[in-house]
Write a protein that holds these residues in place. Structure first.
Motif: not given
Lengths: 797, 214
Positions: B49, B51, B181, B187, B189
């Motif tokens: 992942q 971020k 996302i 921001d 992800t």
């Protein structure tokens, strides 16, 4: 001349009937159950609270997808369309859900008030977090939450609250919002059931539950609007108003049905037994009396309770007795109206004993009983006057044939074996009933008196299966002259009670201005004492390990010091407004703050103890209410029974002037009451308030049978008394028996009590009194014939 | 065939693939995907992942494993950059991380923020995308592999937070290849799944939260 008078009386009677019937249309009826409750302060306060609060006046619409081919999206579209169609004046507001996007933003906005809501203990806990370990723990938690895929939802909360100080308030909001008690989820801003197949709309209305006319208008309006729903959606209305309408419908139907059944039965009875068309007059007298009484009672008392009017058939059954006595006297007197003179006294005294029973109800604190007393006494007096002064004139002048054989006086002379067997059987039955009556229970649950149709109850059951909310919580009500005063008291009680009871209190979310001002000053001082700088330093130091940026938590520090303290409660937050509606009630001269808790005995007792220390508080609990009602009704019953018993005893003693005969006259009373209790227990019915009223009436009726039969036995009378008593009992049982066809539980309870009591009392009067009399006094008072006989009835034949 | 006819023919030809796409509505695609993923009883997969959050001073790369057992078990174990385990059984969350080194038990009912986060995570990993139509409008970005873009509808909780979510499925369409996302704050992800195994018995240790060592 005589014919002219008869014609005049007939025309007058017809005019009275017509006017009385027309007058019924203008009589206001009331199905408010409060009328039937004792005037106990606590009971009335609870009832008033429920009536005046907006808790019970809301209407809920539950929509359901019927077809599996349609989705929640279709349901929501239908809800939105329906919502737009519901308008004032009948519907003042429609709540179909809450926008979740707004909710998140609103929650975030609300959290700025948290510093005003934290007390000294909370600050001590925060102080413990401003350490190396505390900050590290908080940052680790924040870091973990931020690393999950859905972290976007928590980022604003973490930035403005790195230590998680405000998290507790988010749970409080959630907890209090959930205290509405329904299992809902929000989809596209709408209340949707967990399975996604149902939607709920909460409607506000100004129509009160007790307003029968308004309720009908409201429900008709809703049905009309619901017609526009698509075919694949079904709908249910859940509202107290439905109960109001249903109860009214049921009672009206019952009154109609019982009056028809009783009328037909009376007519057939008189025509079959007397075989004389004029016997209809016996039936017409109570009918006219009851109709006129309803009108007069309405003029004097204003609104009349449906429950009392439902007693009309019973009163008619009682009042018809006087006409029977007069009719029999006229017929046995070969059609002479002066034959009535012989029975004037016993009939008047019989009426007096019955009136005395109803008069006892005037001593009750129950307003409905006053209505019952007024209405019944008026009916009996009117009926008595008609029977004694009008009926003889209408019956006179005709030659009557002999009465049918079945009406002839039966022999009162039986063998000793028969008498002993009769008394023994009676004794066994009474003992058995006494044994059984110990099992009888008094049911004080007010909901049992709700006569709503089964489909209404079933709809509600289905609603609760989908949405929950069947267990209604108890409520602690805290009052204050203004909101500030009420909030202060609410806080004090919450602090005291929260450890004992799982209270759902507004104090968990909002405090009084006084407390918030103090909290705010303490909060500002707390941070100014160097803790702000220390926390910044610790966050920077430990934040590096988690790669937090230097300004990661700047929102927290930017709004650290509390802003202006608002006077009362936050405005413009939808979720808060909803909570305010549930927890705060504004009355004309005061504010009430409510707290909710599970309606369990232990909690009610614990909070009652707390509440008793604060005068401006009270509890509203179904359990406590039942307990209070049970207590109040028990004392009411004892009091009324005492008065009725005393009045009857005095009148009987005065009439009979003999202790033995008085005791014998009481046999039907004892039998009637004992059998009511015993048989109710056998057939699994519990006693309730209407039963108690009916039982007291049974006392009044049975003592009449007792008195007449005692006289018949004591003086070996041949005046048709036995027949008159039989017909009196039969007509009363017919009147009361008609109530057994009633759907409404109140009328049914009265009916079953009267049927059991009167039947038992009558049979014992007819069989047991003569036997007991012969066994206890084999030499009848024949020798004293005419002496001390207050009725002045001479022995015949 | 004149010039105009040729242009028209060329246009017609070029429209064929588009017509092929149009025939497959969003609902059809989602139903097909749900059907393919519905027989998943257990899942174990590695993930990476990325971020990019403004709250962090750098891009955070997280590596770990996800386990799923229908109907009520979910496990999230990370190995990098920190050791962390989270097991969700019904409404109860058990978690451990190497920094605190304590097992914590949390009820989702008591923590609405965490409840939301977990709810979102479950939503994207479950494969039940038809139900998402109420909250998101869906656009088909590609067919091979299937790639979908979810844009939050107004009045939903996601509307103020999420700009869009993009999901790319595996070739066999039996699970997700990656989820991206994008938030309204900027921001983002990106979650990529590797070594995904379906309907293989999951080791009982996957459902245990216990201190781990590197």
């Amino acid at each position: 001349m005589l014919d002219k008078r008869k014609r005049l009386i007939s025309v007058l009677a017809a005019v009275i009937i017509v006017f009385a019937a027309i007058g019924l249309r203008f009589v206001s009826f009331d199905n408010n159950i409060e009328l039937m409750l004792p005037a106990n302060q606590e009971i009335l306060r609870s009832m008033r609270f429920l009536r005046e609060s907006n808790i019970s006046d809301k209407v809920i619409l539950s929509l359901k997808l019927k077809s599996p081919e349609h989705t929640t999206h279709d349901l929501i579209q239908a809800v939105e369309k329906l919502e737009k169609s519901l308008n004032p004046p009948l519907i003042t507001e429609v709540i179909s859900g809450v926008s979740k996007s707004d909710l998140m933003q609103e929650m975030h906005s609300f959290l700025k008030y948290v510093p005003q809501l934290l007390n000294e203990q909370d600050l001590s806990k925060i102080a413990k977090q401003i350490t190396n370990e505390g900050v590290k723990t908080s940052l680790s938690r924040d870091y973990r939450q931020l690393l999950t895929p859905g972290s976007g939802f928590v980022t604003p909360f973490i930035q403005s609250d790195p230590l998680g100080i405000k998290t507790g308030f988010l749970s409080n909001i959630q907890k209090l919002s959930g205290s509405l008690g329904y299992k809902v989820q929000i989809k596209d801003g709408h209340f949707i059931s967990r399975n996604g197949r149902n939607a709920m709309l909460i409607l506000k209305t100004l129509v009160r539950l007790t307003d029968g006319f308004g309720s009908k208008k409201l429900v008709a309006y809703l049905h009309k609007q619901l017609e526009s729903l698509p075919e694949f959606i079904s709908s249910d209305i859940i509202a107290g108003h439905i109960h109001t309408i249903s109860n009214e419908d049921v009672i009206k139907r019952d009154i109609r049905l019982t009056l028809i059944i009783a009328s037909v039965a009376f007519l057939l009875l008189f025509l079959f037994i007397f075989r004389d068309i004029r016997a209809i007059l016996i039936f017409l007298i109570p009918l006219i009396s009851v109709l006129v009484s309803i009108n007069l009672s309405a003029i004097v008392l204003g609104k009349l309770s449906y429950f009392i009017i439902g007693m009309g058939a019973v009163i008619a059954g009682i009042a018809v007795d006087y006409g029977i006595h007069v009719y029999l006297a006229v017929r046995t007197g070969a059609g002479r109206s002066d034959a009535v003179k012989k029975i004037i006294k016993p009939v008047i005294i019989a009426a007096l004993t019955t009136i005395s029973v109803f008069a006892a109800f005037f001593f009750s604190s129950v307003q409905g009983y006053h209505q019952l007393a007024f209405f019944s006494i008026l009916s009996i007096i009117l009926c008595l006057i008609c029977a004694l002064f009008v009926l003889p004139r209408l019956l006179s002048g005709k030659h009557y044939e002999k009465l049918p054989a079945m009406l002839k006086q039966g022999s009162s002379m039986r063998s000793q074996v028969f008498d002993r067997a009769c008394v023994a059987c009676w004794g066994v039955i009474i003992i058995a009933a006494i044994v059984l009556l110990r099992q009888v229970e008094f049911n004080s649950d007010i909901s049992q008196l709700d006569g709503s149709k089964p489909e209404v109850i079933q709809t509600e059951q289905e609603f609760h299966n989908v949405w929950g909310g069947a267990d209604r919580p108890a409520i602690l009500v805290v009052s204050g002259e203004n909101l500030e005063e009420a909030l202060q008291l609410n806080e004090r009680i919450y602090t005291e009670a929260v450890n004992e009871v799982g209270l759902s209190s507004f104090a968990e979310l909002w405090l009084s201005n006084k407390t918030r001002t103090a909290n705010s000053a303490r909060w500002n001082k707390f941070w100014r004492e160097g803790r702000e700088a220390k926390l910044k330093e610790l966050l920077l130091e430990h934040g590096q390990a988690y790669h937090f940026s230097d300004d990661a938590f700047s929102p927290f520090f930017r709004h650290l010091y509390t802003e202006e303290i608002i006077e009362n409660i936050p405005e413009g937050l939808t979720f808060f407004d909803r909570l305010k509606e549930r927890f705060i009630l504004k009355k004309a001269d005061e504010y009430q703050v409510l707290s909710f808790f599970p309606d369990k005995d232990k909690y009610v007792k614990a909070l009652s103890a707390v509440s008793s220390r604060y005068p401006n508080t009270f509890l509203v609990s179904r359990n406590a209410f039942s307990y209070m009602l049970s207590k109040a009704i028990s004392s009411e019953v004892i009091f009324l029974s005492g008065i009725a018993g005393l009045l009857i005893l005095i009148l009987t003693c005065l009439l009979l002037r003999n202790i033995r005969l008085t005791a014998l006259a009481l046999v039907p009373v004892i039998t009637g009451i004992t059998l009511i209790l015993g048989i109710m227990s056998v057939i699994g019915l519990s006693l309730n308030a209407p039963c108690v009223i009916a039982a007291i009436i049974v006392i009044g009726l049975c003592i009449d049978y007792g008195i007449f039969m005692v006289y018949t036995c004591a003086y070996n009378l041949k005046t048709g008394t036995r027949m008159a008593v039989s017909l009196s009992a039969l007509t009363t049982v017919i009147g009361a028996g008609a109530l057994l066809f009633a759907m409404h539980p109140v009328l049914f309870s009265i009916g079953i009590t009267l049927v059991i009591g009167v039947t038992g009392g009558y049979v014992s009067a007819l069989l047991v009194i003569p036997s007991l009399h012969r066994l206890t006094h084999p030499d009848p008072l024949l020798k004293r014939e005419g002496k001390g006989f207050p009725f002045s009835v001479k022995r015949r034949g | 065939m004149n010039k105009i006819e040729m242009i028209l023919f060329a246009l017609l030809i070029s429209l064929f693939p588009l017509n092929g796409y149009a025939e497959q509505s969003v609902e059809d695609v989602l139903i097909r995907l749900e059907e393919k993923m519905s027989d998943i009883k257990t899942l174990q997969t590695g993930f990476v992942q990325e971020k990019k959050l403004a709250i962090f001073d750098r891009k955070i790369i997280l590596k770990g494993k996800i386990f799923l057992k229908k109907p009520n078990l979910f496990a999230w174990h990370t190995e990098e950059p920190t050791l962390y385990s989270m097991i969700i059984r019904d409404d109860v969350i058990l978690q451990w991380d190497e920094d605190i080194d304590q097992i914590q038990k949390v009820s989702m009912k008591d923590n609405p923020a965490f409840q939301t986060v977990v709810g979102q995570m479950r939503k994207w990993l479950s494969g039940i995308y038809m139900s998402l139509l109420e909250e998101y409008s869906v656009i088909i970005l590609g067919q091979t592999p299937v790639s979908l873009k979810f844009v939050p509808r107004e009045n939903t909780m996601a509307y103020n937070i999420i700009s869009h979510v993009r999901i790319v499925f595996r070739e066999d369409e039996r699970y997700i290849q990656e989820i991206y996302i994008k938030e309204k704050t900027g921001d983002s992800t990106l979650l990529r799944f590797t070594d995904t195994l379906l309907n293989i018995p999951v080791d009982a240790a996957a459902w245990e939260v216990k201190p781990r060592a590197r």
